[in-house]
Write a protein that holds these residues in place. Structure first.
Motif, PDB file in Angstrom:
ATOM      1  N   THR A 403     -12.047  10.487  29.467  1.00  0.00           N
ATOM      2  CA  THR A 403     -13.537   9.814  29.829  1.00  0.00           C
ATOM      3  C   THR A 403     -13.431   9.042  30.883  1.00  0.00           C
ATOM      4  OG1 THR A 403     -14.122  10.004  27.689  1.00  0.00           O
ATOM      5  CG2 THR A 403     -15.618   8.958  28.852  1.00  0.00           C
ATOM      6  N   THR A 404     -12.331   8.132  30.941  1.00  0.00           N
ATOM      7  CA  THR A 404     -12.553   7.002  31.969  1.00  0.00           C
ATOM      8  C   THR A 404     -12.349   7.698  33.458  1.00  0.00           C
ATOM      9  OG1 THR A 404     -11.563   5.317  30.591  1.00  0.00           O
ATOM     10  CG2 THR A 404     -11.304   5.062  32.905  1.00  0.00           C
ATOM     11  N   LYS A 405     -11.186   8.625  33.452  1.00  0.00           N
ATOM     12  CA  LYS A 405     -10.920   9.563  34.640  1.00  0.00           C
ATOM     13  C   LYS A 405     -12.129  10.273  34.954  1.00  0.00           C
ATOM     14  CE  LYS A 405      -6.055   9.391  34.510  1.00  0.00           C
ATOM     15  NZ  LYS A 405      -4.403  10.324  34.520  1.00  0.00           N
ATOM     16  N   ALA A 406     -12.802  10.991  34.060  1.00  0.00           N
ATOM     17  CA  ALA A 406     -13.743  11.706  34.465  1.00  0.00           C
ATOM     18  C   ALA A 406     -14.909  10.956  35.158  1.00  0.00           C
ATOM     19  CB  ALA A 406     -14.405  12.219  33.271  1.00  0.00           C
ATOM     20  N   HIS A 407     -15.256   9.729  34.631  1.00  0.00           N
ATOM     21  CA  HIS A 407     -16.174   8.680  35.263  1.00  0.00           C
ATOM     22  C   HIS A 407     -15.855   8.393  36.662  1.00  0.00           C
ATOM     23  CE1 HIS A 407     -18.145   4.526  35.423  1.00  0.00           C
ATOM     24  NE2 HIS A 407     -19.239   5.761  35.320  1.00  0.00           N
ATOM     25  N   GLU A 408     -14.459   7.916  36.962  1.00  0.00           N
ATOM     26  CA  GLU A 408     -13.978   7.598  37.966  1.00  0.00           C
ATOM     27  C   GLU A 408     -13.986   8.840  39.026  1.00  0.00           C
ATOM     28  OE1 GLU A 408     -10.199   6.329  37.017  1.00  0.00           O
ATOM     29  OE2 GLU A 408     -10.967   4.261  36.443  1.00  0.00           O
ATOM     30  N   ALA A 409     -13.971  10.029  38.572  1.00  0.00           N
ATOM     31  CA  ALA A 409     -14.176  11.084  39.504  1.00  0.00           C
ATOM     32  C   ALA A 409     -15.357  11.611  39.964  1.00  0.00           C
ATOM     33  CB  ALA A 409     -13.210  12.341  38.974  1.00  0.00           C
ATOM     34  N   GLY A 410     -16.309  10.918  39.161  1.00  0.00           N
ATOM     35  CA  GLY A 410     -17.906  11.317  39.563  1.00  0.00           C
ATOM     36  C   GLY A 410     -18.285  12.534  38.525  1.00  0.00           C
ATOM     37  N   GLN A 411     -17.384  12.830  37.493  1.00  0.00           N
ATOM     38  CA  GLN A 411     -17.735  13.972  36.825  1.00  0.00           C
ATOM     39  C   GLN A 411     -18.658  13.647  35.675  1.00  0.00           C
ATOM     40  OE1 GLN A 411     -13.731  15.146  35.556  1.00  0.00           O
ATOM     41  NE2 GLN A 411     -13.266  16.035  37.414  1.00  0.00           N
ATOM     42  N   ILE A 412     -18.574  12.377  35.134  1.00  0.00           N
ATOM     43  CA  ILE A 412     -19.518  11.860  34.395  1.00  0.00           C
ATOM     44  C   ILE A 412     -20.270  10.693  35.313  1.00  0.00           C
ATOM     45  CG2 ILE A 412     -19.775  10.512  32.476  1.00  0.00           C
ATOM     46  CD1 ILE A 412     -17.348  11.922  31.231  1.00  0.00           C
ATOM     47  N   THR A 413     -21.641  10.855  35.252  1.00  0.00           N
ATOM     48  CA  THR A 413     -22.399   9.764  35.837  1.00  0.00           C
ATOM     49  C   THR A 413     -22.430   8.367  35.118  1.00  0.00           C
ATOM     50  OG1 THR A 413     -24.352  10.306  34.708  1.00  0.00           O
ATOM     51  CG2 THR A 413     -23.729  11.586  36.726  1.00  0.00           C
ATOM     52  N   ASP A 414     -22.916   7.301  35.584  1.00  0.00           N
ATOM     53  CA  ASP A 414     -22.912   6.003  34.916  1.00  0.00           C
ATOM     54  C   ASP A 414     -24.090   6.278  33.791  1.00  0.00           C
ATOM     55  OD1 ASP A 414     -21.417   4.755  36.672  1.00  0.00           O
ATOM     56  OD2 ASP A 414     -22.992   3.980  37.748  1.00  0.00           O
ATOM     57  N   GLU A 415     -25.407   7.187  33.846  1.00  0.00           N
ATOM     58  CA  GLU A 415     -25.950   7.233  32.936  1.00  0.00           C
ATOM     59  C   GLU A 415     -25.482   7.952  31.604  1.00  0.00           C
ATOM     60  OE1 GLU A 415     -30.335   9.360  32.134  1.00  0.00           O
ATOM     61  OE2 GLU A 415     -29.539   9.355  33.904  1.00  0.00           O
ATOM     62  N   GLN A 416     -24.417   8.951  32.073  1.00  0.00           N
ATOM     63  CA  GLN A 416     -23.991   9.909  30.788  1.00  0.00           C
ATOM     64  C   GLN A 416     -23.121   8.925  30.236  1.00  0.00           C
ATOM     65  OE1 GLN A 416     -22.645  13.176  33.428  1.00  0.00           O
ATOM     66  NE2 GLN A 416     -24.149  14.586  32.501  1.00  0.00           N
ATOM     67  N   LEU A 417     -22.137   8.153  30.901  1.00  0.00           N
ATOM     68  CA  LEU A 417     -21.440   7.180  30.168  1.00  0.00           C
ATOM     69  C   LEU A 417     -21.896   6.279  29.383  1.00  0.00           C
ATOM     70  CD1 LEU A 417     -18.505   6.391  29.992  1.00  0.00           C
ATOM     71  CD2 LEU A 417     -18.803   4.600  31.756  1.00  0.00           C
ATOM     72  N   ASN A 418     -23.315   5.700  29.724  1.00  0.00           N
ATOM     73  CA  ASN A 418     -24.091   4.776  28.820  1.00  0.00           C
ATOM     74  C   ASN A 418     -24.463   5.410  27.641  1.00  0.00           C
ATOM     75  OD1 ASN A 418     -25.597   2.152  28.463  1.00  0.00           O
ATOM     76  ND2 ASN A 418     -27.250   3.388  28.679  1.00  0.00           N
ATOM     77  N   ASP A 419     -24.657   6.688  27.786  1.00  0.00           N
ATOM     78  CA  ASP A 419     -25.355   7.576  26.465  1.00  0.00           C
ATOM     79  C   ASP A 419     -24.060   7.886  25.668  1.00  0.00           C
ATOM     80  OD1 ASP A 419     -27.802   8.051  27.248  1.00  0.00           O
ATOM     81  OD2 ASP A 419     -27.553  10.013  28.369  1.00  0.00           O
ATOM     82  N   ILE A 420     -22.865   8.073  26.340  1.00  0.00           N
ATOM     83  CA  ILE A 420     -21.703   8.169  25.208  1.00  0.00           C
ATOM     84  C   ILE A 420     -21.474   6.834  24.578  1.00  0.00           C
ATOM     85  CG2 ILE A 420     -19.178   8.275  25.210  1.00  0.00           C
ATOM     86  CD1 ILE A 420     -19.533   9.912  27.877  1.00  0.00           C
ATOM     87  N   HIS A 421     -21.331   5.648  25.161  1.00  0.00           N
ATOM     88  CA  HIS A 421     -21.643   4.407  24.435  1.00  0.00           C
ATOM     89  C   HIS A 421     -22.625   4.173  23.348  1.00  0.00           C
ATOM     90  CE1 HIS A 421     -19.077   2.486  28.105  1.00  0.00           C
ATOM     91  NE2 HIS A 421     -18.408   3.309  27.479  1.00  0.00           N
ATOM     92  N   ARG A 422     -23.707   4.808  23.530  1.00  0.00           N
ATOM     93  CA  ARG A 422     -25.032   4.806  22.688  1.00  0.00           C
ATOM     94  C   ARG A 422     -24.641   5.788  21.705  1.00  0.00           C
ATOM     95  NH1 ARG A 422     -29.574   6.152  26.538  1.00  0.00           N
ATOM     96  NH2 ARG A 422     -30.572   6.408  24.568  1.00  0.00           N
ATOM     97  N   GLY A 423     -23.645   6.592  21.600  1.00  0.00           N
ATOM     98  CA  GLY A 423     -23.366   7.384  20.384  1.00  0.00           C
ATOM     99  C   GLY A 423     -23.855   8.887  20.753  1.00  0.00           C
ATOM    100  N   LYS A 424     -24.443   9.228  21.869  1.00  0.00           N
ATOM    101  CA  LYS A 424     -24.945  10.534  22.325  1.00  0.00           C
ATOM    102  C   LYS A 424     -23.585  11.411  22.794  1.00  0.00           C
ATOM    103  CE  LYS A 424     -29.810   8.985  23.473  1.00  0.00           C
ATOM    104  NZ  LYS A 424     -30.143   9.728  22.475  1.00  0.00           N
ATOM    105  N   LEU A 425     -23.269  12.407  21.843  1.00  0.00           N
ATOM    106  CA  LEU A 425     -22.264  13.129  22.076  1.00  0.00           C
ATOM    107  C   LEU A 425     -22.372  13.987  23.570  1.00  0.00           C
ATOM    108  CD1 LEU A 425     -20.944  14.446  19.028  1.00  0.00           C
ATOM    109  CD2 LEU A 425     -19.866  12.584  20.225  1.00  0.00           C
ATOM    110  N   LEU A 426     -21.184  13.825  24.432  1.00  0.00           N
ATOM    111  CA  LEU A 426     -21.195  14.657  25.548  1.00  0.00           C
ATOM    112  C   LEU A 426     -20.068  15.375  25.466  1.00  0.00           C
ATOM    113  CD1 LEU A 426     -22.456  14.945  28.438  1.00  0.00           C
ATOM    114  CD2 LEU A 426     -20.879  13.154  29.308  1.00  0.00           C
ATOM    115  N   TRP A 427     -20.440  16.908  25.576  1.00  0.00           N
ATOM    116  CA  TRP A 427     -19.290  17.763  25.727  1.00  0.00           C
ATOM    117  C   TRP A 427     -19.220  18.344  27.078  1.00  0.00           C
ATOM    118  CZ3 TRP A 427     -22.821  17.937  21.377  1.00  0.00           C
ATOM    119  CH2 TRP A 427     -22.089  17.723  19.979  1.00  0.00           C
ATOM    120  N   TYR A 428     -18.047  18.854  27.367  1.00  0.00           N
ATOM    121  CA  TYR A 428     -17.865  19.544  28.578  1.00  0.00           C
ATOM    122  C   TYR A 428     -18.752  20.636  28.939  1.00  0.00           C
ATOM    123  CZ  TYR A 428     -15.427  22.750  31.660  1.00  0.00           C
ATOM    124  OH  TYR A 428     -14.946  23.925  32.803  1.00  0.00           O
TER     125      TYR A 428
END
Length: 548
Positions: A403-428
């Motif tokens: 997850t960390t590498k996907a976020h650093e590479a821009g594959q996951i946005t800041d908003e999506q990462l925040n959603d993951i932290h809030r418990g909203k599952l994010l699938w490929y």
């Protein structure tokens, strides 16, 4: 001794608290250990359990039926009826949102302190503590920390200054002094408190336990990737720890006498580690308990001797993660997987030779995985077919490397990462569905997923005709492949293989038609009682009743 002597470094109990644990879906062995540890030192515990029928937050989601059998209102009312002094939630990412909602609804009616622990809060403790409904967060393992917190609160403390415990007295977040090393002597723990779930599960069903904690590997998609590194001192003490054979056997003897269980599940990350331990334990298990069991293994810890030990000990089936196939350099670098293809072949051949069903997990959507990887996996499964192949889309969880590498590479946005932290599952597949190229890739992946589901039920001489690009174009083939997989699970049970399908079905029958339909009901006479009820004594249950 003065009841308000500081207890931050002491396990002594000076007066009792009542803690209600709230759980969703299946039995949580970790919660049972926490309950047993609190009871050992004189505190009392209770359980508010939601069976999560038709929406298990993992794979099954049937909204209309889930709404019909929803128990959220009943759970909230039952917690208020129990009137605990602390409410505990053990959360995965899948269950975090639900746990927050229950805590919020209870808080609207009465202010009862809450503590959140488990994998998700341990990954992002400060973020979780930022919610108004969360008063404490336990980072890492929690037996000692939760006991010290209960002792401190009972003495009028504010929960600060306790290892592993995040607190926010007066709204200001306070870090723990340190995150303690993992408990090394598992034999020192009381046995998991199976009475906690006894009234919430079918009788004479499956007994679940763990003989070890921790995993020797740090796969980039798994919680062990970060959890092993939580202690401030690093891993100078072993993350992988195992109970003695005598200790496990004593628990199983007590459980068999109390519940008369018919099946056994070991929830170790890798049950087949430590061959010497298996040589001692499995013959005793067969001789003294003699029920079929299910466990998880790893290709590095499976050979013909281990397979024969499992078979002779009564193993009904086992499972290992394959996850990806192709060149070893990719698996080792990108996923931190340790097994090579020859290890997988050895494990599958060994289990097939002795007659133990070995199932496999396979992940789709792994980073930088190519068409060549999928074609190689197809060829491999045609020749070396597991008993079942369970396919999953890559899920991005907080704290893990993938997850960390996907976020650093821009594959996951800041908003999506925040959603993951809030418990909203994010699938490929959710990310891929946003672009035309991604949607094309998903269609190709879906063909392979269907092919892998079908492979174990197709005769070997016909498997070359299972072509992903063809079968994905057949209407409803995806649904049919999952149906075939479900029928395979039922067949395995009927003919002596894995019993997970029967356990799943029996749980639904219990909650819809059996005693489980009365779970969490508050006695009518208590609803209008102005005075809060005392913490309940454990409810006596029939000797044959079993926790699942």
């Amino acid at each position: 001794m003065d009841a308000c002597v500081p207890v931050f470094s002491s396990l002594a109990r000076f007066s009792a608290m009542h803690v209600t644990f709230v759980s969703l879906g299946s039995e949580l062995i970790g919660v049972e250990y926490l309950s047993a540890y609190l009871k050992k030192y004189g505190h009392s515990t209770s359980l508010a359990h939601h069976p999560a029928l038709f929406n298990d937050r993992f794979q099954l989601n049937m909204p209309l039926l889930a709404k019909l059998f929803d128990q959220d209102d009943r759970i909230v009312e039952y917690i208020l009826h129990l009137d605990p002094e602390l409410i505990g939630f053990s959360c995965l990412t899948n269950t975090f949102e639900w746990s927050l909602e229950i805590a919020r609804r209870v808080r609207e009616q009465k202010r009862i302190p809450t503590i959140f622990g488990g994998v998700h809060p341990s990954a992002i403790p400060e973020f979780v503590l930022g919610y108004d409904e969360v008063d404490f967060v336990c980072e890492s393992e929690g037996e000692v920390a939760l006991l010290e917190l209960c002792n401190d609160l009972e003495c009028g403390g504010d929960g600060t200054g306790i290892n592993n415990i995040w607190a926010k007295p007066d709204g200001e977040i306070t870090r723990p002094p340190m995150v303690s090393s993992f408990l090394q002597d598992l034999d020192s723990l009381p046995f998991p408190d199976k009475e906690l779930y006894a009234g919430a599960t079918p009788s004479r069903s499956v007994y679940r336990t763990m003989t070890a904690r921790g995993c020797p590997y740090r796969c980039t998609f798994c919680f062990n990737n970060f959890f092993a590194n939580l202690p401030d001192q690093g891993i100078e003490k072993d993350y992988v720890r195992r109970r003695s054979v005598d200790n496990v056997m004593e628990e199983l003897h007590q459980g068999k006498e109390r519940f008369d269980f018919r099946q056994l599940e070991f929830h170790d990350d890798i049950f087949t580690m430590h061959k010497d331990w298996l040589r001692e334990f499995l013959p005793r298990l067969k001789k003294e308990i003699n029920v079929p069991f299910y466990c998880e293994t790893h290709a590095k810890f499976m050979d013909e001797e281990v397979a024969q030990l499992l078979k002779d000990g009564g193993c009904a089936g086992t499972k290992m993660g394959i996850q990806s196939l192709g060149e070893f350099s990719y698996k080792h670098t990108m996923l931190k997987r340790a097994e090579k293809e020859e290890d997988l072949i050895r494990a599958l051949d060994a289990c097939r030779k002795v007659g133990v069903q070995l199932d496999a997990d396979h992940i789709f959507g792994l980073p930088e995985e190519t068409q060549q990887h999928r074609d190689h996996a197809l060829k491999f499964y045609r020749e070396h077919t597991p008993g079942r192949i369970a396919c999953f889309w890559l899920t991005y969880f907080p704290g893990i490397e993938i997850t960390t590498k996907a976020h650093e590479a821009g594959q996951i946005t800041d908003e999506q990462l925040n959603d993951i932290h809030r418990g909203k599952l994010l699938w490929y597949h959710q990310i891929q569905a946003m672009t035309a190229e991604g949607r094309k890739n998903l269609k190709e992946n879906s063909g392979y997923m269907i092919a892998f589901h079908l492979m174990p039920v197709v005769p070997k001489f016909l498997r070359r005709f299972v072509v992903p690009n063809v079968i994905r174009r057949i209407p409803l083939m995806g649904t049919m492949s999952r149906g075939v997989m479900a029928l395979k699970m039922l067949k395995d049970f009927v003919f002596g293989g894995s019993f997970d399908a029967w356990v799943y079905l029996r749980g639904y029958l219990f909650f819809i038609f059996g005693r489980g339909r009365h779970l969490n009901k508050v006695p009518r006479s208590s609803r209008d009682d102005e005075s809060p009820p005392p913490a309940p004594d454990p409810v006596p249950v029939p000797v044959a009743q079993q926790s699942v």
